[in-house]
Design an enzyme around this catalytic site. Structure first.
Site, PDB file in Angstrom:
ATOM      1  N   ASP A  41       0.873  -1.171   0.000  1.00 48.33           N
ATOM      2  CA  ASP A  41       0.000   0.000   0.000  1.00 48.33           C
ATOM      3  C   ASP A  41       0.910   1.221   0.000  1.00 48.33           C
ATOM      4  O   ASP A  41       1.890   1.266   0.755  1.00 48.33           O
ATOM      5  CB  ASP A  41      -0.887  -0.021   1.251  1.00 48.33           C
ATOM      6  CG  ASP A  41      -1.962   1.034   1.213  1.00 48.33           C
ATOM      7  OD1 ASP A  41      -2.906   0.890   0.424  1.00 48.33           O
ATOM      8  OD2 ASP A  41      -1.857   2.008   1.978  1.00 48.33           O
ATOM      9  N   ASN A  49      -1.893  13.245  -4.411  1.00 41.82           N
ATOM     10  CA  ASN A  49      -3.053  13.584  -5.243  1.00 41.82           C
ATOM     11  C   ASN A  49      -3.607  14.958  -4.885  1.00 41.82           C
ATOM     12  O   ASN A  49      -3.927  15.754  -5.768  1.00 41.82           O
ATOM     13  CB  ASN A  49      -4.158  12.540  -5.058  1.00 41.82           C
ATOM     14  CG  ASN A  49      -4.112  11.441  -6.084  1.00 41.82           C
ATOM     15  OD1 ASN A  49      -3.521  11.579  -7.140  1.00 41.82           O
ATOM     16  ND2 ASN A  49      -4.739  10.332  -5.764  1.00 41.82           N
ATOM     17  N   HIS A  54      -4.639  14.608  -9.626  1.00 44.74           N
ATOM     18  CA  HIS A  54      -4.789  13.185  -9.927  1.00 44.74           C
ATOM     19  C   HIS A  54      -3.880  12.710 -11.055  1.00 44.74           C
ATOM     20  O   HIS A  54      -3.500  11.541 -11.096  1.00 44.74           O
ATOM     21  CB  HIS A  54      -6.252  12.850 -10.220  1.00 44.74           C
ATOM     22  CG  HIS A  54      -7.103  12.937  -9.000  1.00 44.74           C
ATOM     23  ND1 HIS A  54      -7.072  11.977  -8.019  1.00 44.74           N
ATOM     24  CD2 HIS A  54      -7.977  13.886  -8.582  1.00 44.74           C
ATOM     25  CE1 HIS A  54      -7.894  12.315  -7.049  1.00 44.74           C
ATOM     26  NE2 HIS A  54      -8.458  13.470  -7.366  1.00 44.74           N
ATOM     27  N   ASP A  58      -1.701   9.413 -10.976  1.00 43.67           N
ATOM     28  CA  ASP A  58      -1.649   8.420 -12.054  1.00 43.67           C
ATOM     29  C   ASP A  58      -0.208   8.116 -12.449  1.00 43.67           C
ATOM     30  O   ASP A  58       0.159   6.962 -12.680  1.00 43.67           O
ATOM     31  CB  ASP A  58      -2.423   8.908 -13.282  1.00 43.67           C
ATOM     32  CG  ASP A  58      -3.926   8.905 -13.069  1.00 43.67           C
ATOM     33  OD1 ASP A  58      -4.395   8.374 -12.036  1.00 43.67           O
ATOM     34  OD2 ASP A  58      -4.636   9.444 -13.948  1.00 43.67           O
ATOM     35  N   ASP A  86      -4.341   2.508  -4.557  1.00 42.69           N
ATOM     36  CA  ASP A  86      -2.880   2.479  -4.401  1.00 42.69           C
ATOM     37  C   ASP A  86      -2.415   1.190  -3.734  1.00 42.69           C
ATOM     38  O   ASP A  86      -1.418   1.173  -3.028  1.00 42.69           O
ATOM     39  CB  ASP A  86      -2.400   3.706  -3.627  1.00 42.69           C
ATOM     40  CG  ASP A  86      -2.950   3.767  -2.213  1.00 42.69           C
ATOM     41  OD1 ASP A  86      -3.950   3.088  -1.919  1.00 42.69           O
ATOM     42  OD2 ASP A  86      -2.373   4.503  -1.385  1.00 42.69           O
TER      43      ASP A  86
END
Length: 192
Positions: A41, A49, A54, A58, A86
């Site tokens: 994680d 973010n 975002h 990405d 994630d």
């Protein structure tokens, strides 16, 4: 047709297997011998973010997927996936469990390597948990994922790093729907 089916089973952002495709492949891999099941994680992903947008998130997902693919490329029989958001997972052949801490440390270092986004150098951290299937009472992907998940959440609460689950016992408790961890070896403890 095969290429289209394969593409449909891959996450479009990361290029890694989706959860369902991963579970099928991982279950087949586990019957071929001892493996490590790894759950990862990202740490600081929401902040990345929120701060950079975002598109930066990405790019982080793509960079992490590339690191994971590279780190596992030489380990024949490895299967890696983006489980969603994630969260990532992998099943790695582990005929020599002594090498697993080295693999987890290498994977953690690779994932935490800075990446470039629009001329800026950005980073995310990672919390990684792993379980050796040879230590389980039965070969079970779901049980191994649970043990790896517990180890990952324990190391996440301590600020990130990596952790190897210590034996077959589950804690059977949850925190906000997630499994709580147990004592074991973390990357921070291993370095001390």
């Amino acid at each position: 047709m095969r290429r289209r089916l394969s593409a449909a089973r891959r996450d479009p952002l990361s290029g890694l297997w989706t959860r369902a495709a991963f579970e099928r492949r991982a279950a087949r891999a586990l019957v071929r011998g001892p493996h490590a099941v790894v759950v990862m994680d990202l740490d600081g992903f929401k902040q990345l973010n929120d701060t950079f947008g975002h598109a930066a998130g990405d790019e982080a997902i793509r960079a992490i997927a590339a690191c994971l693919t590279t780190a596992l490329a030489e380990l024949d029989g490895s299967v890696a996936a983006r489980l969603g958001g994630d969260e990532f997972a992998a099943v790695v052949p582990a005929p020599d469990p002594v090498a697993l801490p080295w693999l987890l440390r290498t994977l953690h270092d690779a994932v935490c390597t800075p990446f470039s986004y629009r001329g800026q150098t950005l980073t995310v951290g990672a919390s990684i948990g792993a379980c050796l299937t040879a230590e389980l009472p039965a070969v079970s992907l779901s049980l191994a994922l649970r043990r790896a998940d517990e180890a990952m959440y324990t190391v996440k609460r301590s600020g990130g790093g990596w952790r190897l689950a210590d034996g077959p016992t589950l804690t059977h408790t949850t925190t906000l729907g997630r499994r709580t961890g147990r004592q074991g070896t973390t990357g921070r403890e291993a370095a001390a």
